[in-house]
Structure formats: C-alpha cells, structure tokens
Design a protein around this motif. Structure first.
Motif, PDB file in Angstrom:
ATOM      1  N   GLY A 256      73.003  -2.474   3.984  1.00  0.00           N
ATOM      2  CA  GLY A 256      72.940  -1.082   3.581  1.00  0.00           C
ATOM      3  C   GLY A 256      73.320  -0.823   2.142  1.00  0.00           C
ATOM      4  N   GLY A 257      73.272  -1.839   1.271  1.00  0.00           N
ATOM      5  CA  GLY A 257      73.573  -1.619  -0.131  1.00  0.00           C
ATOM      6  C   GLY A 257      72.621  -0.620  -0.761  1.00  0.00           C
ATOM      7  N   ARG A 258      73.047   0.069  -1.800  1.00  0.00           N
ATOM      8  CA  ARG A 258      72.228   1.073  -2.465  1.00  0.00           C
ATOM      9  C   ARG A 258      71.663   0.494  -3.758  1.00  0.00           C
ATOM     10  NH1 ARG A 258      75.482   5.908  -3.655  1.00  0.00           N
ATOM     11  NH2 ARG A 258      73.518   7.043  -3.715  1.00  0.00           N
ATOM     12  N   PHE A 259      70.386   0.809  -4.013  1.00  0.00           N
ATOM     13  CA  PHE A 259      69.664   0.281  -5.158  1.00  0.00           C
ATOM     14  C   PHE A 259      69.074   1.423  -5.976  1.00  0.00           C
ATOM     15  CE2 PHE A 259      70.027  -3.336  -2.505  1.00  0.00           C
ATOM     16  CZ  PHE A 259      69.872  -4.457  -3.295  1.00  0.00           C
ATOM     17  N   TYR A 260      68.941   1.163  -7.270  1.00  0.00           N
ATOM     18  CA  TYR A 260      68.265   2.110  -8.161  1.00  0.00           C
ATOM     19  C   TYR A 260      66.902   1.541  -8.513  1.00  0.00           C
ATOM     20  CZ  TYR A 260      67.010   4.691 -12.360  1.00  0.00           C
ATOM     21  OH  TYR A 260      66.344   5.448 -13.292  1.00  0.00           O
ATOM     22  N   ALA A 261      65.865   2.351  -8.294  1.00  0.00           N
ATOM     23  CA  ALA A 261      64.485   1.939  -8.573  1.00  0.00           C
ATOM     24  C   ALA A 261      63.877   2.872  -9.611  1.00  0.00           C
ATOM     25  CB  ALA A 261      63.650   1.964  -7.295  1.00  0.00           C
ATOM     26  N   GLU A 262      63.053   2.296 -10.493  1.00  0.00           N
ATOM     27  CA  GLU A 262      62.429   3.094 -11.559  1.00  0.00           C
ATOM     28  C   GLU A 262      61.104   2.456 -11.950  1.00  0.00           C
ATOM     29  OE1 GLU A 262      64.921   4.268 -14.994  1.00  0.00           O
ATOM     30  OE2 GLU A 262      63.340   3.396 -16.238  1.00  0.00           O
ATOM     31  N   ALA A 263      60.145   3.290 -12.332  1.00  0.00           N
ATOM     32  CA  ALA A 263      58.860   2.800 -12.839  1.00  0.00           C
ATOM     33  C   ALA A 263      58.146   3.922 -13.551  1.00  0.00           C
ATOM     34  CB  ALA A 263      57.998   2.266 -11.700  1.00  0.00           C
ATOM     35  N   TRP A 264      57.137   3.549 -14.338  1.00  0.00           N
ATOM     36  CA  TRP A 264      56.281   4.508 -15.030  1.00  0.00           C
ATOM     37  C   TRP A 264      54.886   4.417 -14.418  1.00  0.00           C
ATOM     38  CZ3 TRP A 264      57.697   7.819 -19.123  1.00  0.00           C
ATOM     39  CH2 TRP A 264      59.018   7.676 -19.555  1.00  0.00           C
ATOM     40  N   VAL A 265      54.283   5.560 -14.113  1.00  0.00           N
ATOM     41  CA  VAL A 265      52.998   5.600 -13.417  1.00  0.00           C
ATOM     42  C   VAL A 265      52.104   6.650 -14.070  1.00  0.00           C
ATOM     43  CG1 VAL A 265      51.845   5.906 -11.187  1.00  0.00           C
ATOM     44  CG2 VAL A 265      54.180   5.012 -11.257  1.00  0.00           C
ATOM     45  N   ARG A 266      50.794   6.359 -14.115  1.00  0.00           N
ATOM     46  CA  ARG A 266      49.812   7.366 -14.533  1.00  0.00           C
ATOM     47  C   ARG A 266      48.525   7.151 -13.746  1.00  0.00           C
ATOM     48  NH1 ARG A 266      45.780   5.835 -18.301  1.00  0.00           N
ATOM     49  NH2 ARG A 266      46.054   3.738 -19.166  1.00  0.00           N
ATOM     50  N   VAL A 267      47.736   8.222 -13.627  1.00  0.00           N
ATOM     51  CA  VAL A 267      46.456   8.173 -12.936  1.00  0.00           C
ATOM     52  C   VAL A 267      45.359   8.479 -13.947  1.00  0.00           C
ATOM     53  CG1 VAL A 267      45.032   9.209 -11.134  1.00  0.00           C
ATOM     54  CG2 VAL A 267      47.471   8.866 -10.749  1.00  0.00           C
TER      55      VAL A 267
ATOM     56  N   GLY B 127      40.934   6.410  -4.586  1.00  0.00           N
ATOM     57  CA  GLY B 127      41.442   7.483  -3.747  1.00  0.00           C
ATOM     58  C   GLY B 127      42.775   7.987  -4.250  1.00  0.00           C
ATOM     59  N   TYR B 128      43.234   7.433  -5.337  1.00  0.00           N
ATOM     60  CA  TYR B 128      44.549   7.782  -5.844  1.00  0.00           C
ATOM     61  C   TYR B 128      44.497   9.013  -6.744  1.00  0.00           C
ATOM     62  CZ  TYR B 128      45.698   3.023  -4.377  1.00  0.00           C
ATOM     63  OH  TYR B 128      45.874   1.880  -3.669  1.00  0.00           O
ATOM     64  N   GLY B 129      43.895  10.099  -6.260  1.00  0.00           N
ATOM     65  CA  GLY B 129      43.945  11.327  -7.040  1.00  0.00           C
ATOM     66  C   GLY B 129      45.376  11.763  -7.240  1.00  0.00           C
ATOM     67  N   SER B 130      46.214  11.479  -6.267  1.00  0.00           N
ATOM     68  CA  SER B 130      47.649  11.671  -6.354  1.00  0.00           C
ATOM     69  C   SER B 130      48.284  10.382  -5.853  1.00  0.00           C
ATOM     70  CB  SER B 130      48.085  12.857  -5.491  1.00  0.00           C
ATOM     71  OG  SER B 130      49.462  13.067  -5.572  1.00  0.00           O
ATOM     72  N   ALA B 131      49.035   9.704  -6.697  1.00  0.00           N
ATOM     73  CA  ALA B 131      49.554   8.380  -6.358  1.00  0.00           C
ATOM     74  C   ALA B 131      51.049   8.423  -6.108  1.00  0.00           C
ATOM     75  CB  ALA B 131      49.249   7.397  -7.483  1.00  0.00           C
TER      76      ALA B 131
ATOM     77  N   SER C  97      50.060  12.928 -10.211  1.00  0.00           N
ATOM     78  CA  SER C  97      48.612  13.017 -10.387  1.00  0.00           C
ATOM     79  C   SER C  97      48.300  13.187 -11.870  1.00  0.00           C
ATOM     80  CB  SER C  97      48.054  14.206  -9.586  1.00  0.00           C
ATOM     81  OG  SER C  97      48.686  15.411  -9.977  1.00  0.00           O
ATOM     82  N   SER C  98      49.294  12.908 -12.703  1.00  0.00           N
ATOM     83  CA  SER C  98      49.169  13.117 -14.141  1.00  0.00           C
ATOM     84  C   SER C  98      48.473  11.944 -14.827  1.00  0.00           C
ATOM     85  CB  SER C  98      50.552  13.314 -14.763  1.00  0.00           C
ATOM     86  OG  SER C  98      50.471  13.391 -16.171  1.00  0.00           O
ATOM     87  N   ALA C  99      47.654  12.255 -15.822  1.00  0.00           N
ATOM     88  CA  ALA C  99      47.012  11.224 -16.631  1.00  0.00           C
ATOM     89  C   ALA C  99      47.963  10.680 -17.696  1.00  0.00           C
ATOM     90  CB  ALA C  99      45.753  11.778 -17.285  1.00  0.00           C
TER      91      ALA C  99
ATOM     92  N   LEU D  26      37.679  10.450  -5.984  1.00  0.00           N
ATOM     93  CA  LEU D  26      37.815  10.542  -7.433  1.00  0.00           C
ATOM     94  C   LEU D  26      37.474   9.191  -8.041  1.00  0.00           C
ATOM     95  CD1 LEU D  26      41.195  12.474  -7.585  1.00  0.00           C
ATOM     96  CD2 LEU D  26      38.923  13.409  -7.954  1.00  0.00           C
ATOM     97  N   ARG D  27      37.059   9.224  -9.264  1.00  0.00           N
ATOM     98  CA  ARG D  27      36.751   7.990  -9.972  1.00  0.00           C
ATOM     99  C   ARG D  27      37.894   7.705 -10.937  1.00  0.00           C
ATOM    100  NH1 ARG D  27      31.614   6.546  -9.229  1.00  0.00           N
ATOM    101  NH2 ARG D  27      31.586   5.180 -11.035  1.00  0.00           N
ATOM    102  N   GLY D  28      38.491   6.548 -10.767  1.00  0.00           N
ATOM    103  CA  GLY D  28      39.587   6.257 -11.672  1.00  0.00           C
ATOM    104  C   GLY D  28      40.438   5.098 -11.204  1.00  0.00           C
ATOM    105  N   ALA D  29      41.657   5.047 -11.682  1.00  0.00           N
ATOM    106  CA  ALA D  29      42.568   3.955 -11.358  1.00  0.00           C
ATOM    107  C   ALA D  29      43.996   4.428 -11.549  1.00  0.00           C
ATOM    108  CB  ALA D  29      42.284   2.743 -12.244  1.00  0.00           C
ATOM    109  N   VAL D  30      44.924   3.660 -11.012  1.00  0.00           N
ATOM    110  CA  VAL D  30      46.345   3.918 -11.172  1.00  0.00           C
ATOM    111  C   VAL D  30      46.937   2.812 -12.035  1.00  0.00           C
ATOM    112  CG1 VAL D  30      48.541   4.175  -9.985  1.00  0.00           C
ATOM    113  CG2 VAL D  30      46.459   5.020  -8.928  1.00  0.00           C
ATOM    114  N   PHE D  31      47.808   3.190 -12.959  1.00  0.00           N
ATOM    115  CA  PHE D  31      48.469   2.232 -13.846  1.00  0.00           C
ATOM    116  C   PHE D  31      49.977   2.317 -13.611  1.00  0.00           C
ATOM    117  CE2 PHE D  31      44.426   3.095 -15.728  1.00  0.00           C
ATOM    118  CZ  PHE D  31      44.029   1.879 -16.290  1.00  0.00           C
ATOM    119  N   VAL D  32      50.624   1.153 -13.532  1.00  0.00           N
ATOM    120  CA  VAL D  32      52.063   1.067 -13.289  1.00  0.00           C
ATOM    121  C   VAL D  32      52.663   0.156 -14.344  1.00  0.00           C
ATOM    122  CG1 VAL D  32      53.858   0.463 -11.629  1.00  0.00           C
ATOM    123  CG2 VAL D  32      51.661   1.332 -10.802  1.00  0.00           C
TER     124      VAL D  32
END
Length: 675
Positions: A107-118, A127-131, A154-156, A187-193
């Motif tokens: 049950g340890g607690r973790f901090y998670a972070e990432a940058w994402v755009r669509v 299908g990732y209009g909202s990711a 869902s931000s570019a 939608l036509r597009g992709a997700v970037f992480v």
C-alpha cells in the motif's frame, strides 16, 4: 470505477527490509530480473522516461490496431516523445508500458507525472479525441488489478498531468496506460506522451517533484478543531487496537476499507486519517486505506461492494460514512458482519444546506439519515459509532459558524470539514475503558503444536519460532468453527509442499465460493447529454452492484448481456452456457440455480441499453496445495475462505520429500451467519 476482479488472488507478504524501505521512502524497482534503486538522480523509477534513447520501446498495444513509435515531432522536451495511433476503423485499443516490478509493497504511495497532448490533425484515425493517462497495477503474474487516473486531456498543447496514487496491497507490478475515456465520433490523429515520472511519494517530495497541499485552515478565523480520545471511544475497536499496538505476525499492513458515496470520497484517500492514527499509536504497522465510491450511492447499494470487494480482501477495519434509509444501513451491516471479521465504524453525517430547517439539532432526522436509529443499529450489531453530527455541531455553535461555512457546495463537506470528520474517526482508534470484552472472538490463532491439532507421522520442533516441521510422510488435522483459515509457516529455498483437504475432500472440491467485482464493459452505452446522472463521472454505477450465489456452483466467468432497452438480459456462463433470461427490474435466479440477481442492487437500470455487458467471475476461494519453497521467511497462506458458517475440518498432508515447517493457523469467524 476500475475493476478489482483479481483482488483476492494474490496476498504478497513483504520482507522486513521492504517495510524499512517503505518507512525510508526508498523505491525498490526490478527491471527484468535485476533489482535496482531509482533510475535517475531525481528518483524516477521509469526507464527512458523522455524516450530519448533509441531502440525497442517498452510499450505494447492492447490490440493489433494500435501503432506505437518513438516520434521526433514536437516533443515536450529533448528530441523525442511516444506517439500512439489507432488504425482500426471502429474500435479503440489502449496501450501500456512494460510494468516494473515493485518490491515495495503493502500500500505504499507513489507520485506519477507525465505530459500528454492530442493531435487531431495527424494522419491516421484515432479514437483518442479525449485521452486518459493512468497508473495500472498488476499481480506478480501480470494479472490486471486496478488503475488510478493521472490525468485526462483533449488539448493539442502539451499538458502536464500528475497524481498521488496508492499501490494496492496485492500489487507487485506497476506501469502506465493510455486509454480513451469518452465515446466520441471518430477523429483523425494521435496521442503523444513525454517525460514520464514515477517514484514513491517520499522520494518525489525529497526531490521537489511534488509538494502536497498544506493542511486546510478553519473558516472565519475559528480555532483549530481538536479531537482527543475520550475514555469510552473505541468500545468496539479492541481487535483493531490490539493489532496496531502489537503488530502482525508475520508482518503486514493494517487494511482499512471505505465504501460509500461522494461523502466518503470527500474524506480523501486516507492521508489525514492515517496521520491522526499514527499520532495516537506511533509504533503502528503500515496502514493501507482503500475505497470504493460512487456519486449518490446510498447504504443499500454499497452491499454489493461489501460483498465483492471488501469481503474479498478480509480487511481489518471497514469505514462507513454515508447516507440512506435505516433499513439500508441494517442490510449493509448484516452483509459485513456475516462475511468478514473486521471492526466497523459508522459515522453520522455533517450538515448540508437542505438540513437548515432542523439546524442545530444533531438528533433531528433528515433525508440523509436518522441519527437515533443509526445509534440503535450500531449498538445492536456491535459497531463503533462516530458521532460526527454531534461533535461538528458543537464546534460550529461555539464558533458562530453556519452550515455553508463547512461546505464546498450544497452537500459536500469542505476540506476543513473533512479534516474534522477524519479527526473524529481517528479518536476511536483508542483502547477504551468501556471496551466490550464479552464478545466472541472473531479471529483466533491455533498453534500447530496445540493439543487440538491431531498429528500423524514424525514432527520435530523447528529451529525458528514456535513451528514444528517434518519431511513426511505426515499430516496435521484441526477442527475449527468459522468461514476461513490461514496458515502461518516458514519458507525455505529447499522446502517441500503440503496438500490441503477441507472437510474430508481435496480443497479444490470445497464449497467455498465467491464472486468478483461486476465489471461494466468499456463499450457500454453512455448518454452524454442525459441530465439523469453525471455519466462521465459515475459510469460504473449504471450496473448491478451485487449478485448472490445459489446452488450447484462451478467456477467460471459469467456475463450479463442486455438484450433490450427495457432491462431485459441474458445470463451466460463460460462453462454452463446460456443460463436464463431476466429483467433488471424483477428478481432473477438462473436456470441452473447458480446466479441470483436482486433488482434492489441494480443501479440505474433504466439507462442501460441493448448491447451493454457486465462480467464477473465465480471462483473457489481455496489454495489446494501449499508450496513452502522460497526465500527464508515467515509467511501467511490463505488456505480457504467463504466456507459456509459452521464446523469444518482442515487437513494438511505432507508426502515424503523436503522439509515443511508450520507454526499456526488463524481462524476467521464472522459474528453473523450469511443470510
């Protein structure tokens, strides 16, 4: 809500060094077969978090329709990011990182972070209009346990997402996952992480990656609320206090489960409660707080979660801070008392705007609850009552506060009100001078060398602890009254195995069955324009919260397929096959008698549509054979649970071979028989 369908399968036990690691905030992550500390100087445990290193990606697609690649197109930082595209014409598949093995468990607690755009203008359909980006937890053998959301966009434009997540006690693997969260037009597009980060919370804080919000302040300059324990607090909490003061043998965390509505959700994720408990009992073992919540989910509906999630975990404490009819609360308490041995706390509610006509009478009944009736039920079922309504009323009157001063909207408690409520709950984790000592014990330990344990063959005293050991042929047999039993023994690298018998039959024939969490299908219909309920937040509430098990049970996967928009459905077992047609608004028993569905536990059936699907598993909750081989340590094995209430016989059979060392048996006996 995410599925906990494998919640009971794995009970990992940690070594003393791993508990030390938790206390010190050290991240122990094994990549492949090599255990190592965090990968980078800022404590990050993720390999190649910015995708700067070329070579094979440690990510996989949920279906062949998705493509994954390292992309140099407008990364958030550096030269590259992860690009995910879905090439299917209709379905959408998630993608997941290769999970890391986490030795820091419990049950340890973790901090998670990432940058994402669509990028909706990129080539190829998605299908990732909202990711959505999630942290996903798995058992040691890779079975999915659950996930916690890190963020949705869902931000570019590059958007930073972060969250503090709690590692489930059973989890041994952890990773990231990208999934769609809304049904949207193609939608036509992709997700970037890019720039992923994952570390234990103490490590992340030490490297200034996160600073948790400071404690909330009292409203209108009121003094700090103080809730010292009183002599009578903890009347029905003696079992929990003993565990907190005396630790566990072998070591494990104390597990608290909270179930309820958004009232429960607004209490937080256990941080305040655990901190307050530790102030009272500084040497307490690690404490794990788990919760399952849903908007406007009253007591009677949480019975399903109590049955399929809480009982599956056999926790030490169950927290109920919720609303509903008195009869609904009684049904919940009967459910809990008949399935688990935990101590139970029930709290009366804070004040909401709709309660203004009866303010400030803490005994007045409202549409949310009837305090005198709740008090009577708690006494009848030997449940600890937390008089939050009384206590918060006194604080408000003493400081001239109004109902709105402790709310964030018309009904939900403010952060400071949550602080008060958690303090009120914590004061009951207390050794009371009014503790009820005449109650029958719910958890008892029987030593392996006790007179009531019948032994055949040659057994000797072990070198460690109070265990006895044999190389076979030999057996142990003990009669017990209850619904389950655990074995306490010793692992050794060259140890042997013992076969388990229940009531004179091999354990894999025992009548010890349970059903897992009922999982709504990801493609179930959602009316995003409906005003009946906030579907975006409470998708899983549109489903049967619980089912009952009948006769002639066979372990298998079950599906409930909606066949009309009027509540009609078909129940099918993976072994049994089609097993009857029913309707969500009427009682149902399957043709074979195995599955019983009560319409009272089906929420918002009117919103389900033809094609919706729900799945769950019926499992035999036994361990047919105990393998003692492994790193030398004392461990707990869950031999059998969910037996019918009554007397049973457990037998362990050791064939000639390597040594087996057994110390004790823990017997679980809920107060009530299953209704």
């Amino acid at each position: 809500m995410s599925s906990n369908r494998n919640l009971r399968f794995v009970q990992k036990r940690c070594l003393h060094i791993e508990w030390l690691a938790m206390i010190l905030g050290v991240v122990l992550i094994a990549v492949g077969n090599t255990a190592s500390l965090a990968q980078t100087t800022d404590g990050n445990g993720i390999f190649n978090p910015g995708f700067e290193k070329a070579g094979p990606l440690r990510w996989s697609a949920g279906s062949t329709a998705a493509t994954i690649e390292r992309s140099a197109t407008l990364p958030h930082s550096g030269d590259a990011s992860l690009r995910v595209a879905d090439q299917s014409p209709d379905a959408v598949a998630f993608v997941a990182s290769e999970p890391n093995r986490v030795l820091l468990q419990g049950g340890g607690r973790f901090y998670a972070e990432a940058w994402v755009r669509v990028d909706n203008a990129a080539a190829g359909r998605t299908g990732y209009g909202s990711a959505s980006l999630d942290v996903v937890f798995y058992t040691a053998d890779g079975k999915y346990l659950s996930r916690e959301n890190v963020g949705t966009t869902s931000s570019a434009k590059w958007t930073r997402h972060s969250n503090v997540v709690t590692l489930p006690y059973e989890a041994a693997l952890i990773g990231f996952r990208v999934t769609p969260v809304d049904k949207v037009p193609s939608l036509r597009g992709a997700v970037f992480v890019d720039d992923l980060y994952l570390a234990s919370l103490p490590v992340a804080e030490r490297h200034d990656r996160v600073n948790l919000i400071s404690a909330p302040q009292p409203p209108k300059g009121a003094p700090e609320y103080v809730a010292p324990p009183r002599p009578a607090d903890g009347k029905f909490m003696a079992q929990t206090v003993n565990k907190l003061e005396n630790d566990f043998d072998p070591p494990r965390p104390l597990v608290i489960w909270a179930i309820g509505s958004s009232f429960t959700d607004f209490l937080g994720n256990g941080e305040q409660l655990i901190t307050a408990i530790r102030k009272r009992i500084p040497n307490a073992p690690p404490i794990v707080y788990k919760k399952m919540v849903g908007g406007s989910t009253p007591w009677h509906l949480t019975r399903g979660w109590a049955r399929h999630l809480v009982a599956a975990d056999q926790p030490d404490v169950v927290l109920v801070y919720n609303f509903g009819s008195t009869s609904g609360l009684e049904k919940l308490l009967i459910e809990l008392r008949s399935r688990i041995t935990a101590d139970i706390l029930v709290g009366t509610l804070h004040w909401c705007r709709g309660h203004q006509p009866v303010w400030p009478d803490p005994e007045a009944a409202t549409r949310h609850l009837d305090p005198p009736a709740v008090r009577e039920l708690c006494a009848r079922y030997q449940v600890e009552l937390v008089e939050s309504r009384r206590e918060i009323t006194r604080y408000m009157l003493d400081n001239s506060l109004e109902i709105s001063d402790l709310l964030v909207d018309t009904v939900h408690q403010s952060p400071y009100a949550a602080h008060i409520i958690n303090a009120n709950i914590a004061r009951h984790f207390h050794r009371s001078n009014a503790a009820v000592d005449h109650l029958p014990p719910r958890e008892t330990r029987i030593a392996a060398n006790a007179e009531q344990v019948a032994r055949t063959g040659k057994w000797n005293s072990a070198e460690r602890g109070a265990a006895i050991q044999t190389t076979g042929p030999a057996s142990l047999e003990v009669e017990f009254t209850g619904t389950g039993v655990d074995l306490i023994g010793w692992r050794k690298p060259d140890a042997g195995v013992a076969r388990v018998w229940i009531d004179g039959k091999p354990a894999d024939m025992a009548k010890a069955f349970c059903a897992t969490y009922i999982q709504p299908d990801a493609d179930n219909y959602i009316d995003l324009h409906s005003t009946d309920v906030d579907f975006r937040r409470h998708i899983s509430d549109r489903c049967p919260h619980g089912i009952s098990l009948g006769q002639n049970l066979r372990p298998q996967t079950w599906t409930i397929d909606m066949t009309s928009d009027a509540g009609d459905y078909l129940v099918t077992g993976s072994v049994t096959g089609a097993d009857g047609k029913g309707n969500a608004f009427r009682p149902f028993t399957s043709t074979s008698g195995q599955i019983i569905i009560d319409p009272e536990l089906w929420r918002l059936a009117k919103t389900n549509r033809s094609g919706d699907k729900f799945t769950f598993e019926v499992i035999r909750n036994v361990l047919p054979q105990v393998d003692f081989a492994g790193r030398e340590q004392k461990v707990r094995f869950r031999l059998v649970h969910d037996l019918p209430h009554g007397k049973h016989t457990l037998k362990l059979e050791v064939k000639p071979g390597n040594e087996v060392s057994i110390e004790a048996f823990d017997v679980f006996r809920p107060l009530l028989k299953t209704p």
